[in-house]
Scaffold this active site. Structure first.
Site, mmCIF file in Angstrom:
data_model
loop_
_atom_site.group_PDB
_atom_site.id
_atom_site.type_symbol
_atom_site.label_atom_id
_atom_site.label_comp_id
_atom_site.label_asym_id
_atom_site.label_seq_id
_atom_site.Cartn_x
_atom_site.Cartn_y
_atom_site.Cartn_z
ATOM 1 N N PHE A 56 8.109 1.147 -1.236
ATOM 2 C CA PHE A 56 9.123 1.348 -0.184
ATOM 3 C C PHE A 56 9.876 2.676 -0.290
ATOM 4 O O PHE A 56 10.573 3.061 0.639
ATOM 5 C CB PHE A 56 10.136 0.184 -0.139
ATOM 6 N N TYR A 93 2.609 4.734 1.028
ATOM 7 C CA TYR A 93 2.687 5.483 2.296
ATOM 8 C C TYR A 93 1.552 6.498 2.329
ATOM 9 O O TYR A 93 1.212 7.100 1.307
ATOM 10 C CB TYR A 93 4.022 6.217 2.404
ATOM 11 N N ASP A 127 0.863 -1.172 0.000
ATOM 12 C CA ASP A 127 0.000 0.000 0.000
ATOM 13 C C ASP A 127 0.902 1.226 0.000
ATOM 14 O O ASP A 127 1.917 1.208 0.694
ATOM 15 C CB ASP A 127 -0.809 -0.069 1.311
ATOM 16 N N HIS A 148 8.518 -9.775 6.167
ATOM 17 C CA HIS A 148 8.436 -8.358 5.795
ATOM 18 C C HIS A 148 9.457 -7.555 6.614
ATOM 19 O O HIS A 148 9.708 -7.871 7.776
ATOM 20 C CB HIS A 148 7.014 -7.844 6.062
#
Length: 231
Positions: free
Chosen positions: A83, A72, A70, A193
């Protein structure tokens, strides 16, 4: 209207590959939903950055697919690459801090003062999120609206490429995509993760960056220079 330049279309090979998706009814509903969201509330990333992963990394240049979830959801962070945050951000998201720690351990990279990963995208790392938009300060608010179908089609397009490609799949949501990754020429790397909640369960020490480069080099492909420089 803010929504007018929304979802600036794909170009080149990506456009050819995804053309059929744009005609499907789910995509038309998704487009309408996203347009209304941009018109009525604050949504990230800015509308013309939604497809940056594909704009920065043409299909024929993809060497690595790094799958995020998703965008930020805070101001001045998301810009369409998983990322990655805009260069103006001095405080790095915790997952990215952990990615940099693993890179330092694995490849000897110094930890830079920014989280702008465009250098990776420019070298063929497709920084794809499974959902491409989000409401400000409301994580996962655009889940289940159709983006997942669209990004699955992108993943299937990469799977169909007849050359060596590495998938970095961190965490269970990313790993759910494994059944669609059927190409024997490709390498799938799985780990926990990098979020602080799970990084110690197998992300730290996974050595994915060196493994990806070893695979690329073994197949005669230029490896990735993973070092993000200080700004």
């Amino acid at each position: 209207m803010k929504g007018e330049k929304i979802m600036a279309m794909l170009t080149g090979e990506w456009l050819d590959a995804m053309q059929e998706e744009f005609q499907k009814s789910y995509y038309k509903e998704l487009y309408q939903f996203v347009k209304e969201e941009y018109d009525s509330t604050l949504v990230f990333p800015p509308a013309d950055n939604i497809f940056n992963a594909m704009h920065f990394t043409p299909l024929n240049k993809v060497k690595v697919l790094l799958l995020g979830q998703d965008p930020y959801h805070n101001v001045n962070q998301a810009h369409g690459l998983s990322f990655s945050v805009l260069p103006s951000q001095t405080k790095l998201p915790p997952s990215l801090q952990n990615i940099y720690k693993e890179l330092q351990e694995d490849m000897g990279c110094y930890i830079p003062n920014n989280g702008y990963l465009k250098k990776w995208a420019d070298q063929g790392v497709l920084l794809l999120n499974t959902v491409l938009t989000v409401r400000a300060h409301q994580p996962n608010s655009h889940q289940g609206k159709g983006w997942e179908k669209f990004t699955d089609a992108i993943i299937q397009t990469v799977n169909a490429q007849d050359r060596p490609i590495v998938y970095l799949l961190w965490g269970k949501p990313a790993q759910r995509k494994i059944p669609m990754l059927t190409n024997p020429k490709h390498l799938i790397l799985k780990a926990a993760h990098p979020s602080p909640l799970s990084a110690h369960n197998g992300f730290f020490g996974c050595k994915h960056f060196s493994q990806a480069n070893d695979f690329l080099k073994a197949n005669g492909v230029e490896p990735i220079d993973w070092q993000i420089e200080n700004i």
